[in-house]
Design a protein around this motif. Structure first.
Motif, PDB file in Angstrom:
ATOM      1  N   LYS A  60       0.832  -1.199   0.036  1.00 12.58           N
ATOM      2  CA  LYS A  60       0.024  -0.267   0.064  1.00 12.58           C
ATOM      3  C   LYS A  60       0.888   1.255   0.143  1.00 12.58           C
ATOM      4  O   LYS A  60       0.457   2.245  -0.350  1.00 12.58           O
ATOM      5  CB  LYS A  60      -0.891  -0.236   1.290  1.00 12.58           C
ATOM      6  N   GLN A  61       1.965   1.059   0.695  1.00 13.58           N
ATOM      7  CA  GLN A  61       2.965   2.199   0.765  1.00 13.58           C
ATOM      8  C   GLN A  61       4.193   1.876   0.516  1.00 13.58           C
ATOM      9  O   GLN A  61       4.826   0.654   0.723  1.00 13.58           O
ATOM     10  CB  GLN A  61       2.591   3.034   1.975  1.00 13.58           C
ATOM     11  N   LEU A  91       4.404   4.215  -6.072  1.00 17.15           N
ATOM     12  CA  LEU A  91       5.041   3.953  -4.914  1.00 17.15           C
ATOM     13  C   LEU A  91       6.466   4.583  -4.599  1.00 17.15           C
ATOM     14  O   LEU A  91       6.597   5.115  -3.630  1.00 17.15           O
ATOM     15  CB  LEU A  91       4.943   2.235  -4.778  1.00 17.15           C
TER      16      LEU A  91
END
Length: 264
Positions: A60-61, A91
């Motif tokens: 997600k990150q 990202l």
């Protein structure tokens, strides 16, 4: 290996692994620790690893995957190249991306025409992004394996050439796509053929020095061409050439970069 080959001109980076669980705490710790260890031995090269996780939904990150610790992201991608590359860039917008594997296997359901179309589409998508530094095909030749799903003859048919080194249809396509030069016919009129030679502005992109064009016994030295620059040459052709004229671009060392057959 590093102590033996540290000064070899072919080595531009060290890879810390391939397709391991780089999204886990253990995988991230491995990359961080090994990056520091490798730099303690040789601080002059870039560091990366081949990830099969960096573009997954569970990343997600940037902190969710070990690519945050390397100089450039290497990703193994099989399909959906455009979407995946966009996700990686979201990202890690400050990191170049290298496609460490891409390709398609030769199977009963995939003809060479299917594979050629796959590669052309993939490279068309890849070349849209200036943050992509290049790509490596999996694989040059078929290889023996005991991996699940291996063909009955013991080989996995991912190659551009067979185990006997016979060229498949994808070989010529990839030779042309990965040449640093684009070779095109501008005009074929009577006994003349005008050829356009352009140095690629996308990958693989570099200045061409001391390259030559060869047509039959005729060899013409090309001028120095920086990325994006071009040169047009006029060739004399005979009646027999109109069945097909073979033109090659030759590197300074003598190897063929690209060979194409031109017909009127």
């Amino acid at each position: 290996m590093m102590e033996r080959d540290w000064n070899h001109p072919c080595i531009i980076a060290y890879s810390l692994g391939n397709e391991f669980q780089s999204q886990t705490p253990e995988g991230q710790a491995w990359v961080k620790d090994m990056r520091d260890y490798v730099r303690s031995i040789d601080s002059t090269r870039l560091i990366t690893f081949a990830s099969f996780n960096v573009w997954r939904d569970y990343v997600k990150q940037p902190e969710d995957e070990a690519s945050r610790y390397v100089d450039f992201v290497s990703a193994n991608i099989y399909g959906n190249h455009q979407k995946i590359l966009q996700r990686i860039h979201e990202l890690y917008p400050d990191k170049p991306v290298y496609i460490s594997e891409f390709g398609i296997r030769a199977t009963k359901n995939k003809t060479e025409e299917d594979r050629v179309a796959y590669f052309k589409k993939a490279l068309q998508e890849i070349r849209q992004f200036d943050f992509v530094s290049g790509a490596s095909v999996w694989s040059f030749n078929d290889y023996q394996s005991r991996y699940s799903g291996t063909d009955a003859d013991g080989y996995r048919a991912w190659g551009l050439v067979t185990p006997e080194r016979q060229l498949r249809g994808t070989y010529q396509t990839l030779q042309e796509e990965f040449a640093p030069v684009i070779l095109q016919a501008v005009q074929w009129k009577d006994d003349r053929l005008i050829i356009d030679v352009q140095s690629r502005s996308d990958f693989p992109s570099y200045t061409l020095r001391n390259y030559r064009l060869q047509c039959g016994t005729t060899v013409i030295g090309l001028k120095t061409l920086r990325p994006g620059e071009r040169q047009q040459l006029t060739l004399q052709v005979s009646a027999k050439d109109k069945n097909g004229l073979s033109i090659s671009i030759i590197r300074p060392g003598g190897s063929v970069v690209i060979n194409k057959i031109f017909k009127p």
